[in-house]
Design a protein around this motif. Structure first.
Motif, PDB file in Angstrom:
ATOM      1  N   SER A  26    -105.335 -26.805  -0.653  1.00 56.23           N
ATOM      2  CA  SER A  26    -103.874 -27.167  -0.869  1.00 56.23           C
ATOM      3  C   SER A  26    -103.478 -27.059   0.723  1.00 56.23           C
ATOM      4  CB  SER A  26    -103.164 -25.906  -1.566  1.00 56.23           C
ATOM      5  OG  SER A  26    -101.979 -25.880  -1.219  1.00 56.23           O
ATOM      6  N   GLU A  27    -102.406 -27.923   1.015  1.00 59.28           N
ATOM      7  CA  GLU A  27    -101.644 -28.142   2.448  1.00 59.28           C
ATOM      8  C   GLU A  27    -101.171 -26.515   2.601  1.00 59.28           C
ATOM      9  OE1 GLU A  27     -98.255 -27.471   2.738  1.00 59.28           O
ATOM     10  OE2 GLU A  27     -98.178 -26.928   0.761  1.00 59.28           O
ATOM     11  N   SER A  28    -101.102 -25.704   1.577  1.00 57.09           N
ATOM     12  CA  SER A  28    -100.490 -24.289   2.163  1.00 57.09           C
ATOM     13  C   SER A  28    -101.663 -23.443   2.270  1.00 57.09           C
ATOM     14  CB  SER A  28     -99.772 -23.677   0.874  1.00 57.09           C
ATOM     15  OG  SER A  28    -100.791 -23.628  -0.320  1.00 57.09           O
ATOM     16  N   LYS A  52     -95.715 -30.347  -1.967  1.00 55.03           N
ATOM     17  CA  LYS A  52     -96.154 -31.152  -0.812  1.00 55.03           C
ATOM     18  C   LYS A  52     -97.496 -31.991  -1.079  1.00 55.03           C
ATOM     19  CE  LYS A  52     -94.128 -29.193   3.196  1.00 55.03           C
ATOM     20  NZ  LYS A  52     -94.104 -28.264   4.318  1.00 55.03           N
ATOM     21  N   ASP A  53     -98.167 -30.961  -2.003  1.00 50.19           N
ATOM     22  CA  ASP A  53     -99.541 -31.805  -2.282  1.00 50.19           C
ATOM     23  C   ASP A  53     -99.548 -32.572  -3.451  1.00 50.19           C
ATOM     24  OD1 ASP A  53    -101.609 -30.030  -0.733  1.00 50.19           O
ATOM     25  OD2 ASP A  53    -101.193 -28.297  -2.009  1.00 50.19           O
TER      26      ASP A  53
END
Ligand code: NAD
Length: 490
Positions: A26-28, A52-53
């Motif tokens: 995940s971008e996070s 966002k993903d």
């Protein structure tokens, strides 16, 4: 059954999501854990996809879609068959992952990869049926329709058959020329990560994107995404209703819903009991702990056969073997997750409090092995009355409610008075009574002298709050297209 607790390892290293052809975190950077329902231990973790993903996945799907839709039908069909073949090749790894992560028992779960395989082949063969009409609107001109894909399709999946739903249900939208963003259940996410690996190997980047994550964030972002006009959801009625509301806040969307059930099985006095008694057990899907939308969890027995049927049924259910889901000997494993387990216990208590007669089960099995984990014995309540909570609400667990009936009109009124209308089963040797009763059950999928099975090319879906739309048939494929009328002035 083992005296020790169960010990499992998932055969997948570093499970990741699939976005734009790449296996990613995940971008996070967040991940979440999945719990082994047999022992409450952590099995591992998967990326926790964010809004966002989802946005990145939709962007990738949108970029890939024109080229995907432009492929000739046989070319898209070849991709479907390649996906199916790859699933077959990895079927053992998928099966073990799925059984451990869900708690469903291995003997019956073998069918899930086969169903996904068959559906991928089925839709691969239907590509040329995505066709329009010619309409004699004016004699001097030509009026035609063509069918076009929506673009990006969002699919949201429940926990009970994660791989089968994730893989089989890709086939219709993909064959229709759409690309996909899929959000698996957070309760049993691992097999979707194997599917992500397979899709990454086979499909052009962006055609399928799989974002593991929570419903409230990743699922919600997918529903709200303005460029995902076509959404298909499988899950509970409350979530389905929420998805319709959320989607409508953003845009006009086409949402199909495959939701819950509280399905009646009605047994007439002349039924073949040799077949009907085992069917009442099969119809409950104890192999996945009753966690099936189509489970015939309300059994209506005619008074003339009530005691005989009930005694035999309860005797068989009490002897069912509960234990290691990976063992071919097990008839039933643990409930999928803690929330679901608590829900099942709640309905068992409600059944007792409301005056249902507990015939068997209703408690954690005895033995050291079952001290941890979400175990509950297969449970039967008899002498149920239609106003009891257990008689009206979906448990989604191994709890069967048995009713006594004498008047068919009254029985059908009770069968039909709930919000659900997914499936139904009728047992009699009188063909007229069978068909009349089947016609009067307000559900989308009926068996006469049968139960449980889905049949190829036969549309599956619910009446009333059990859903909208049909899957597993030609209608499903066409539902992933928009129809355009073209009027040609000659
Ligand atoms: P659920 O509704 O809790 O969750 C299903 C999916 O929705 C999950 O992926 C979850 O993350 C997601 N989700 C949750 N909240 C969301 C939100 N706000 N926005 C977007 N997505 C969200 O269902 P479940 O507990 O996983 O599955 C059990 C239910 O599914 C039962 O009611 C069962 O009858 C039903 N079901 C129906 C069918 C069918 O074909 N009709 C098949 C299987 C299961």
């Amino acid at each position: 059954m083992s005296a020790q607790s169960f010990s499992h390892a998932i055969p997948i290293e570093n499970p990741r999501m699939l976005i734009n052809g790449k296996l990613v975190e995940s971008e996070s950077g967040r991940r979440f854990e999945s719990i082994d329902p047999a022992n409450e231990e952590v099995l591992g973790s998967v990326p926790e996809g964010s809004a966002k993903d989802i946005a990145a996945a939709v962007e990738a799907a949108e970029a890939a879609q024109p080229a995907w839709a432009a492929l000739p039908v046989p070319e898209r069909a070849r991709y479907m068959r390649k996906l199916a073949d790859a699933l077959k090749e990895q079927s053992q790894r998928i099966l073990v992952t799925e059984v451990i992560d869900t708690g469903n028992t291995i003997a019956k779960m073998r069918g899930d990869v086969q169903i996904a395989y068959d559906q991928l082949y089925y839709y691969a063969g239907l590509g040329y049926e995505i066709k329009g009409d010619t309409i004699p609107a004016t004699p001097e001109n030509l009026h035609i329709t063509v069918r076009e894909p929506y673009g990006v399709v969002g699919r949201i999946i429940p926990f009970n058959h994660p791989l089968m739903f994730a893989a089989a249900k890709m086939a219709a939208p993909l064959m229709a020329g759409n690309t996909i963003v899929e959000k698996p259940s957070e309760q049993s996410p691992f097999s979707a990560c194997i599917l992500a690996e397979i899709c990454a190997d086979i499909l052009p980047p962006g055609v399928v994107n799989i974002v593991t994550g929570m419903g409230r964030e990743a699922g919600d972002a997918l529903v709200r995404h303005p460029r995902v006009k076509r959404l298909a959801f499988i899950g509970s009625v409350p979530t389905g209703m929420m998805i319709q509301r959320t989607a409508a806040e953003v845009a006009v969307k086409n949402v199909t819903l495959e939701l819950g059930g509280k399905n009646p099985m009605i047994v007439f006095p002349d039924a073949d009991l040799e077949k009907a008694i085992p069917a009442a057990i099969n119809g409950m899907n104890f192999a996945w702990q009753g966690q099936s939308c189509g489970s015939t969890s309300r059994l209506f027995l005619h008074a003339d056969i009530y005691d005989r049927f009930l005694n035999d049924l309860v005797g068989r259910i009490a002897k069912m073997k509960i234990g290691e889901p990976l063992s071919d000997d097990s008839d039933m494993g643990p409930i999928n997750n803690k929330g679901q387990y608590q829900k099942v216990l709640h309905y068992i208590e409600a059944g007792k409090a409301d005056g249902g007669r507990l015939m068997t089960g209703g408690k954690r099995p005895t033995g050291e092995a079952f001290k941890k984990g979400y175990w509950i014995e297969p449970t039967v309540f008899a002498d149920m009355k239609p106003d009891m909570r257990l008689a009206r609400e979906e448990v989604f667990g191994p709890v069967l409610s048995v009713f006594r009936w004498t008047d068919i009109d009254d029985t059908l009124r009770i069968a039909n008075e709930l919000e659900f209308g997914l499936s139904g089963s009728v047992w009699t040797r009188d063909i007229s009574a069978a068909i009349r009763t089947a016609r009067r059950i307000q559900s989308g999928y009926i068996w006469i002298n049968g139960v449980g099975a889905h049949y190829a090319a036969t549309p599956f879906g619910g009446y009333k709050n059990s859903g909208t739309g049909r899957e597993e048939a030609l209608d499903d494929l066409l539902s992933y297209t928009e129809e355009k009328a073209i009027n040609i002035m000659l």
